[in-house]
Design a protein around this motif. Sequence first.
Motif, PDB file in Angstrom:
ATOM      1  N   ASP A 252       0.838  -1.207   0.000  1.00 28.85           N
ATOM      2  CA  ASP A 252       0.000   0.000   0.000  1.00 28.85           C
ATOM      3  C   ASP A 252       0.874   1.259   0.000  1.00 28.85           C
ATOM      4  OD1 ASP A 252      -2.593   1.410   0.308  1.00 28.85           O
ATOM      5  OD2 ASP A 252      -1.806   1.926   2.282  1.00 28.85           O
ATOM      6  N   LEU A 253       1.941   1.251   0.783  1.00 33.33           N
ATOM      7  CA  LEU A 253       2.844   2.402   0.821  1.00 33.33           C
ATOM      8  C   LEU A 253       3.599   2.561  -0.502  1.00 33.33           C
ATOM      9  CD1 LEU A 253       4.281   2.087   4.444  1.00 33.33           C
ATOM     10  CD2 LEU A 253       2.770   3.889   3.579  1.00 33.33           C
ATOM     11  N   LEU A 254       3.961   1.446  -1.133  1.00 37.17           N
ATOM     12  CA  LEU A 254       4.619   1.514  -2.444  1.00 37.17           C
ATOM     13  C   LEU A 254       3.697   2.160  -3.473  1.00 37.17           C
ATOM     14  CD1 LEU A 254       6.451  -1.931  -2.909  1.00 37.17           C
ATOM     15  CD2 LEU A 254       7.501   0.308  -2.564  1.00 37.17           C
ATOM     16  N   CYS A 255       2.415   1.780  -3.421  1.00 28.20           N
ATOM     17  CA  CYS A 255       1.434   2.359  -4.343  1.00 28.20           C
ATOM     18  C   CYS A 255       1.306   3.866  -4.128  1.00 28.20           C
ATOM     19  CB  CYS A 255       0.069   1.692  -4.164  1.00 28.20           C
ATOM     20  SG  CYS A 255      -0.009  -0.026  -4.702  1.00 28.20           S
TER      21      CYS A 255
ATOM     22  N   LYS B  73       7.650   6.721   5.391  1.00 36.64           N
ATOM     23  CA  LYS B  73       7.227   5.550   6.163  1.00 36.64           C
ATOM     24  C   LYS B  73       7.911   4.281   5.671  1.00 36.64           C
ATOM     25  CE  LYS B  73       2.745   7.240   7.739  1.00 36.64           C
ATOM     26  NZ  LYS B  73       1.267   7.072   7.682  1.00 36.64           N
ATOM     27  N   LEU B  74       8.113   4.172   4.365  1.00 43.70           N
ATOM     28  CA  LEU B  74       8.820   3.010   3.816  1.00 43.70           C
ATOM     29  C   LEU B  74      10.240   2.944   4.362  1.00 43.70           C
ATOM     30  CD1 LEU B  74       7.624   3.059   0.093  1.00 43.70           C
ATOM     31  CD2 LEU B  74       7.340   1.155   1.693  1.00 43.70           C
ATOM     32  N   MET B  75      10.896   4.081   4.402  1.00 46.21           N
ATOM     33  CA  MET B  75      12.287   4.108   4.869  1.00 46.21           C
ATOM     34  C   MET B  75      12.396   3.899   6.371  1.00 46.21           C
ATOM     35  SD  MET B  75      14.130   7.052   2.541  1.00 46.21           S
ATOM     36  CE  MET B  75      12.967   8.358   2.935  1.00 46.21           C
ATOM     37  N   SER B  76      11.374   4.352   7.114  1.00 45.48           N
ATOM     38  CA  SER B  76      11.443   4.244   8.576  1.00 45.48           C
ATOM     39  C   SER B  76      10.868   2.934   9.120  1.00 45.48           C
ATOM     40  CB  SER B  76      10.714   5.427   9.220  1.00 45.48           C
ATOM     41  OG  SER B  76       9.351   5.456   8.829  1.00 45.48           O
ATOM     42  N   GLU B  77       9.738   2.501   8.558  1.00 45.93           N
ATOM     43  CA  GLU B  77       9.057   1.321   9.089  1.00 45.93           C
ATOM     44  C   GLU B  77       9.482   0.016   8.415  1.00 45.93           C
ATOM     45  OE1 GLU B  77       4.811   1.762   9.157  1.00 45.93           O
ATOM     46  OE2 GLU B  77       4.919   3.894   9.676  1.00 45.93           O
ATOM     47  N   PHE B  78       9.966   0.095   7.189  1.00 43.64           N
ATOM     48  CA  PHE B  78      10.257  -1.133   6.432  1.00 43.64           C
ATOM     49  C   PHE B  78      11.713  -1.183   5.960  1.00 43.64           C
ATOM     50  CE2 PHE B  78       5.679  -0.732   6.199  1.00 43.64           C
ATOM     51  CZ  PHE B  78       5.239  -2.048   6.337  1.00 43.64           C
ATOM     52  N   LYS B  79      12.584  -0.552   6.745  1.00 39.55           N
ATOM     53  CA  LYS B  79      13.998  -0.510   6.381  1.00 39.55           C
ATOM     54  C   LYS B  79      14.600  -1.912   6.275  1.00 39.55           C
ATOM     55  CE  LYS B  79      18.284   1.820   7.698  1.00 39.55           C
ATOM     56  NZ  LYS B  79      18.944   2.721   8.701  1.00 39.55           N
TER      57      LYS B  79
END
Length: 237
Positions: free
Chosen positions: A135-138, A150-156
């Motif tokens: 969802d964040l990628l989209c 959020k991708l860099m912080s939550e899914f590093k």
Amino acid sequence: MVFEKTLNEVVDENYVYARALHYLGIDFFENPHRKLKDICRERSLDRQKVIKSFYLFDSNQRISFPELESYPIELLMEYLKHAHHVFIKEKLPFIVHLARKWNREEGLKNLLPEFIEDFIRHIYEEEDSTFRYIDLLCKQSDGSATACFKLMSEFKEYSLISEFEEHQDEDEFGAIRALMDNVQPVTLHDRVLLSEIRAFDREMIYHAEIENNIFFPKALALEEQSQKRIKTLSTLN
């Protein structure tokens, strides 16, 4: 006519009707020899509602693979979430209910609740991690700076390819399948329970095929596009 039949006869004709009746508040094994018309009269159940329930539970609501392949990943993800909802709210509770009311002391009866609890936990974990990541990628692909952060912080540390590889190796139903092979069905309750478990097993196989052959390849392609976009932006800066 179906209303002239006993509950046993109705369910023996089509095991799916057991789940439809349960949805209406009727357990076939509690009054197996009573006619459906008498149960409906006692409970003030509208006959059209009963027929509609039978039809809905007996309908094949699967979407073809070619059609699913044409879905954008956002819509495909919603389809999978809906399937999860049906598993958790409808199919699995009925299987647990049948197992708890089962008079036979089998290993299957003891393992089923544990398996279902683990399976539901797995679904929620998948939605909280993989689905949220996609969802964040989209949103990032639509230009959302917040999604990028959020991708860099939550899914590093998150790895989509690792998730995909683990998913391909899963056979969550293997132990249940082995125990089912040891059960010789005698009563209608036995047959309905085994039928519901086998039907759910087929649904899981179908669901896994969608995830492995359509959803994850689309997700990995989206991730690759996202990484290329970030690399290009970094070069320009």
